[in-house]
Design a protein around this motif. Structure first.
Motif, PDB file in Angstrom:
ATOM      1  N   UNK A 160      66.276  40.869  20.171  1.00 15.85           N
ATOM      2  CA  UNK A 160      66.222  41.762  21.338  1.00 15.85           C
ATOM      3  C   UNK A 160      66.377  40.933  22.614  1.00 15.85           C
ATOM      4  N   UNK A 161      65.656  39.799  22.646  1.00 17.45           N
ATOM      5  CA  UNK A 161      65.710  38.954  23.862  1.00 17.45           C
ATOM      6  C   UNK A 161      67.105  38.366  24.072  1.00 17.45           C
ATOM      7  N   UNK A 162      67.820  38.095  22.974  1.00 21.44           N
ATOM      8  CA  UNK A 162      69.190  37.581  23.123  1.00 21.44           C
ATOM      9  C   UNK A 162      70.059  38.606  23.845  1.00 21.44           C
ATOM     10  N   UNK A 163      69.791  39.885  23.556  1.00 25.13           N
ATOM     11  CA  UNK A 163      70.607  40.949  24.170  1.00 25.13           C
ATOM     12  C   UNK A 163      70.082  41.320  25.557  1.00 25.13           C
ATOM     13  N   UNK A 164      68.734  41.247  25.709  1.00 26.12           N
ATOM     14  CA  UNK A 164      68.121  41.613  27.007  1.00 26.12           C
ATOM     15  C   UNK A 164      67.232  40.436  27.436  1.00 26.12           C
ATOM     16  N   UNK A 165      67.810  39.412  28.046  1.00 24.46           N
ATOM     17  CA  UNK A 165      67.030  38.197  28.344  1.00 24.46           C
ATOM     18  C   UNK A 165      65.820  38.472  29.240  1.00 24.46           C
ATOM     19  N   UNK A 166      65.926  39.443  30.137  1.00 24.16           N
ATOM     20  CA  UNK A 166      64.799  39.726  31.036  1.00 24.16           C
ATOM     21  C   UNK A 166      64.150  41.046  30.611  1.00 24.16           C
ATOM     22  N   UNK A 167      63.056  40.956  29.883  1.00 22.34           N
ATOM     23  CA  UNK A 167      62.416  42.185  29.379  1.00 22.34           C
ATOM     24  C   UNK A 167      61.458  42.797  30.402  1.00 22.34           C
ATOM     25  N   UNK A 168      61.102  42.003  31.401  1.00 23.58           N
ATOM     26  CA  UNK A 168      60.158  42.471  32.421  1.00 23.58           C
ATOM     27  C   UNK A 168      60.679  43.754  33.080  1.00 23.58           C
ATOM     28  N   UNK A 169      59.847  44.783  33.052  1.00 26.38           N
ATOM     29  CA  UNK A 169      60.214  46.035  33.711  1.00 26.38           C
ATOM     30  C   UNK A 169      61.120  46.935  32.880  1.00 26.38           C
ATOM     31  N   UNK A 170      61.554  46.438  31.711  1.00 28.13           N
ATOM     32  CA  UNK A 170      62.429  47.255  30.867  1.00 28.13           C
ATOM     33  C   UNK A 170      61.580  48.173  29.972  1.00 28.13           C
ATOM     34  N   UNK A 171      62.159  49.321  29.646  1.00 28.74           N
ATOM     35  CA  UNK A 171      61.456  50.244  28.730  1.00 28.74           C
ATOM     36  C   UNK A 171      61.982  50.033  27.320  1.00 28.74           C
ATOM     37  N   UNK A 172      61.058  49.842  26.397  1.00 31.76           N
ATOM     38  CA  UNK A 172      61.458  49.620  25.002  1.00 31.76           C
ATOM     39  C   UNK A 172      60.822  50.717  24.146  1.00 31.76           C
ATOM     40  N   UNK A 173      61.652  51.363  23.335  1.00 35.61           N
ATOM     41  CA  UNK A 173      61.124  52.402  22.422  1.00 35.61           C
ATOM     42  C   UNK A 173      60.817  51.763  21.076  1.00 35.61           C
ATOM     43  N   UNK A 174      59.595  52.020  20.576  1.00 34.49           N
ATOM     44  CA  UNK A 174      59.214  51.549  19.236  1.00 34.49           C
ATOM     45  C   UNK A 174      59.098  52.755  18.330  1.00 34.49           C
ATOM     46  N   UNK A 175      59.876  52.788  17.268  1.00 38.23           N
ATOM     47  CA  UNK A 175      59.802  53.914  16.345  1.00 38.23           C
ATOM     48  C   UNK A 175      59.106  53.468  15.069  1.00 38.23           C
ATOM     49  N   UNK A 176      57.920  54.046  14.839  1.00 34.76           N
ATOM     50  CA  UNK A 176      57.119  53.695  13.676  1.00 34.76           C
ATOM     51  C   UNK A 176      56.110  52.620  14.030  1.00 34.76           C
ATOM     52  N   UNK A 177      54.831  52.874  13.681  1.00 32.92           N
ATOM     53  CA  UNK A 177      53.769  51.923  13.994  1.00 32.92           C
ATOM     54  C   UNK A 177      52.953  51.526  12.755  1.00 32.92           C
ATOM     55  N   UNK A 178      52.803  52.455  11.814  1.00 31.91           N
ATOM     56  CA  UNK A 178      52.041  52.160  10.588  1.00 31.91           C
ATOM     57  C   UNK A 178      52.710  51.006   9.848  1.00 31.91           C
ATOM     58  N   UNK A 179      51.966  50.320   8.979  1.00 29.95           N
ATOM     59  CA  UNK A 179      52.567  49.129   8.362  1.00 29.95           C
ATOM     60  C   UNK A 179      53.673  49.487   7.391  1.00 29.95           C
ATOM     61  N   UNK A 180      53.697  50.746   6.961  1.00 34.00           N
ATOM     62  CA  UNK A 180      54.832  51.245   6.187  1.00 34.00           C
ATOM     63  C   UNK A 180      54.814  52.770   6.254  1.00 34.00           C
ATOM     64  N   UNK A 181      55.879  53.437   5.813  1.00 30.26           N
ATOM     65  CA  UNK A 181      55.907  54.895   5.936  1.00 30.26           C
ATOM     66  C   UNK A 181      54.879  55.556   5.013  1.00 30.26           C
ATOM     67  N   UNK A 182      54.533  56.790   5.341  1.00 26.25           N
ATOM     68  CA  UNK A 182      53.650  57.632   4.519  1.00 26.25           C
ATOM     69  C   UNK A 182      52.217  57.129   4.436  1.00 26.25           C
ATOM     70  N   UNK A 183      51.808  56.342   5.415  1.00 26.06           N
ATOM     71  CA  UNK A 183      50.401  55.963   5.496  1.00 26.06           C
ATOM     72  C   UNK A 183      49.996  55.937   6.970  1.00 26.06           C
ATOM     73  N   UNK A 184      48.673  56.102   7.203  1.00 27.19           N
ATOM     74  CA  UNK A 184      48.168  55.969   8.570  1.00 27.19           C
ATOM     75  C   UNK A 184      47.571  54.579   8.780  1.00 27.19           C
ATOM     76  N   UNK A 185      47.734  53.711   7.788  1.00 30.46           N
ATOM     77  CA  UNK A 185      47.099  52.392   7.826  1.00 30.46           C
ATOM     78  C   UNK A 185      47.857  51.465   8.776  1.00 30.46           C
ATOM     79  N   UNK A 186      47.157  50.911   9.751  1.00 32.59           N
ATOM     80  CA  UNK A 186      47.818  49.995  10.698  1.00 32.59           C
ATOM     81  C   UNK A 186      47.277  48.571  10.536  1.00 32.59           C
ATOM     82  N   UNK A 187      46.476  48.342   9.494  1.00 28.91           N
ATOM     83  CA  UNK A 187      45.915  47.004   9.341  1.00 28.91           C
ATOM     84  C   UNK A 187      47.059  45.987   9.196  1.00 28.91           C
ATOM     85  N   UNK A 188      47.080  44.986  10.055  1.00 28.92           N
ATOM     86  CA  UNK A 188      48.089  43.908  10.036  1.00 28.92           C
ATOM     87  C   UNK A 188      49.525  44.435  10.154  1.00 28.92           C
TER      88      UNK A 188
END
Ligand code: NAD
Length: 428
Positions: A298-326
């Motif tokens: 990502x940084x190679x494509x957008x060297x200055x991330x400061x002030x940029x908006x980044x969308x994160x899709x998916x947060x759980x450690x894998x699909x079909x669980x609510x577990x976010x441990x590690x």
């Protein structure tokens, strides 16, 4: 048979429900009153596909009850210990929950003696079963068995009902017979062995799966430079019956409640015995750096991330669980915030858990909303809700149409045709 399951987390609750579905009379026990209250009302404190429906069915049949009082297990012939064994500060497995539970079982057994089998389902270092047997040594007609669990979160109920194998580590024929009776009717290969072998089978299985993932992730780094396609490479490798197709997916690294803690616990166990597990050490190192390697794309494509908006899709450690441990998402958020980016995140289940750790992230109701105004969108967990997307709408609403596919799950041809710049993990 009358069975008690101590600890009603991912493993205990699934075990309790599946044993009840197999015709046993089960009592689930937990320290946390709020959990027991929810479970009695048929609400699952964790998200697992199909679990709540199965819970409702066994509650209605009256074959599963819940309590905080271990005394209600006095009639139980088999007591499963499914409490957590998290990572201690020094990396070893923290056995305090397990030992507290064993001590309570000892107290119960001494006040109400009868034939009992204590089954350790928690993942524990080699020698723990023997240690527990020693602690309960004065308890007559009580046996200790190691019966590690191999369920996968997101598929837990199916795995518990149809396990890949049943490993029973028992040092007495009486205990083996009880376990055979308990699992009678479940068609799965049996490994009848010693407690120590059973304990090591569990750690070795998780360490090996983690090794496959880190191997592919490291290869993906090379593939990126070579301009080769890691998905095609994995496919070609997996057709070899000696290799097989599973766990060859390159991505942002493994997470969850098991691989990270079990690999470090195995390393520590080996170190205590004066043995170096060099390969496993590297596996962990590769995994630790994989989210940062991905962010470097990502940084190679957008060297200055400061002030940029980044969308994160998916947060759980894998699909079909609510577990976010590690979960790799946590390391990714931390680094993006350190670089001054503002984050818009979406997850169908896990947002509220992540919000407690990162209140400064904007949590959105849909992937498209998360992508609104973003300079890049990152796929972190391949939920189907995050993979099948209205690409034209998203393209129209992003500030810059850059997609970084941390799970190699987005349809490359389709997104390129929609006009996006696509970057995967180790893809040409
Ligand atoms: N989660 C997985 O995918 C998975 C898979 C295989 C093995 N395991 C292993 O199984 C064990 C349990 O994992 P989990 O993910 O279910 O943990 P969890 O944290 O989800 O659940 C543990 C439960 O035990 C309860 N507990 C703790 N001490 C207790 C006590 N003395 N009496 C009654 N309840 C008590 C806690 O309140 C909690 O509800 C761990 O050793 C883990 O490594 C987990």
């Amino acid at each position: 048979m009358k069975v008690a399951v101590i600890g009603t987390g991912y493993v205990g609750l699934t075990t309790a429900i599946s044993l009840a579905m197999h015709g046993h009379e089960v009592v689930g026990i937990d320290l946390v009153e709020a959990k027991i209250k929810m479970l009695r009302q048929g609400q699952s404190p964790i998200y697992e596909p199909g679990l709540e429906e199965a819970l409702a069915a066994v509650l209605q049949q009256g074959v599963l009850t819940f309590t905080t009082d271990l005394l209600e297990a006095k009639e139980s012939e088999v007591l499963f210990v499914c409490v957590g064994t998290p990572e201690s500060a020094d990396g070893t497995a923290d056995l305090s929950y397990l030992l507290a539970s064993v001590s309570e079982i000892g107290t119960l057994h001494r006040s109400v003696p009868r034939a009992r089998t204590v089954v350790i389902k928690s993942t524990v270092p080699v020698g723990t079963g023997d240690r527990v047997a020693g602690l309960l040594g004065d308890c007559k007609s009580l046996f200790v068995v190691s019966n590690p669990e191999f369920l996968r979160e997101g598929n837990a109920l199916v795995d518990a009902l149809k396990p890949s194998r049943i490993v029973i580590g028992a040092n007495h024929d009486e205990a083996k017979a009880v376990m055979e009776r308990l699992y009678d009717g479940i068609a799965a290969p049996r490994v009848l062995t010693t407690r120590a072998n059973a304990e090591l089978i569990k750690y070795a299985s998780n360490a090996f799966l983690a090794t496959r993932i880190s191997f592919m992730n490291e290869l993906a780094r090379l593939s990126t430079v070579l301009g080769t396609d890691i998905l095609t490479v994995a496919h070609g490798m997996g057709l070899d019956s000696r290799i097989g197709p599973d766990f060859l997916r390159a991505g942002v690294g493994y997470g969850g409640s098991c691989f990270p803690k079990d690999t470090i616990a195995l390393l520590q166990l080996a170190q205590e015995q004066g043995v170096s597990l060099n390969l496993l050490d590297k596996v962990r190192q590769i995994n630790r750096t994989q989210p940062l390697w991905f962010l470097q794309l990502v940084k190679n494509a957008i060297p200055e991330l400061k002030g940029k908006q980044i969308a994160l899709l998916g947060l759980a450690f894998k699909p079909d669980t609510d577990d976010i441990r590690e979960a790799p998402a946590l390391a990714i958020i931390e680094e993006l915030q350190r670089c001054g980016a503002s984050i818009r995140a979406y997850d169908p289940i896990a947002s509220s858990a992540v919000q407690k750790i990162f209140p400064g992230v904007s949590y959105c109701g849909t992937p498209a909303e998360a992508c609104q105004g973003a300079h890049a969108a990152l796929l972190v967990t391949e939920w189907k809700e995050c993979v099948q997307l209205p690409w034209d709408e998203i393209y129209a609403n992003m500030a810059h149409p850059a997609l970084f596919d941390g799970r190699n799950a987005w349809p490359v041809k389709e997104v390129r045709e929609a006009g996006f710049h696509y970057t995967g993990v180790g893809r040409s």
